[in-house]
Design a protein around this motif. Structure first.
Motif: not given
Length: 206
Positions: A37-51
């Protein structure tokens, strides 16, 4: 002196054992992709993406399970985009070719944020002109809005006469792995080689 040397050696051994434990045990409970990883997502990567539910070049309704079947570089743009989208999608295509040379198979995907003009044929032709593996996707306004929200992207149509209008939009490219979902995003300034190296890291760690 002997006692001091013994204590120093003991500390070194304990430190080494601690490092080995962290590498073998501690990492299991943490982020398996931390080294990539070279980036950070507030709340973790689980905050982005899905069906996702969209429409392919043949007018068929498809889901993410249909087109994210291997490591995927996902980009949101539009075919009438005068400069940014062509440059970004070509960069993604170049990265896919670099990865292929290194033995990795990756699919580039283009999702329009302008379904009013981007018909299935339009996105299909656009994708085919960029790369033979690129998948072009469109959908209803509701489907595109839902997809954009799923990946936390931004887009807004600007005023314009008839069909001659521009659309402001975010320009990130998202790396999605079939068994893990979204894992990383790339900014526009990242080169094809840099992107390929980073993608390979995630694929190897998956």
């Amino acid at each position: 002196m002997r006692r001091l040397a013994f204590l120093s050696a003991s500390v070194a051994i304990v430190g080494l054992m601690g490092g080995v434990w962290y590498a073998t045990m501690g990492a299991k409970g943490g982020d398996q992709f931390a080294q990539c990883r070279s980036t950070a997502i507030a709340g973790g990567s689980g905050q982005i993406g899905g069906p996702l539910t969209l429409v392919n070049k043949d007018g068929e309704t498809v889901t993410d399970a249909d087109f994210i079947t291997e490591p995927t570089l996902l980009y949101f743009g539009y075919t009438f985009c005068p400069d940014v989208c062509p440059l970004d999608t070509v960069r993604n295509a170049d990265a896919v070719d670099v990865l292929a040379d290194r033995g990795y198979s990756v699919t580039p995907v283009f999702v329009t944020i302008d379904p009013n003009r981007d018909t299935p044929q339009a996105v299909g032709d656009f994708a085919a002109n960029i790369h033979e593996k690129m998948i072009g996707l469109t959908g209803s306004e509701e489907q595109i809005k839902a997809a954009s929200q799923t990946y936390r992207t931004y887009y807004k149509r600007q005023p314009g006469e008839d069909d001659y209008y521009l659309v402001d939009h975010s320009t990130f490219t998202y790396l999605v792995l079939p068994d893990h979902g979204f894992v990383e995003y790339f900014r526009r300034e990242v080169s094809p080689d840099e992107m390929a190296t980073k993608v390979a890291c995630f694929v190897d760690a998956s």
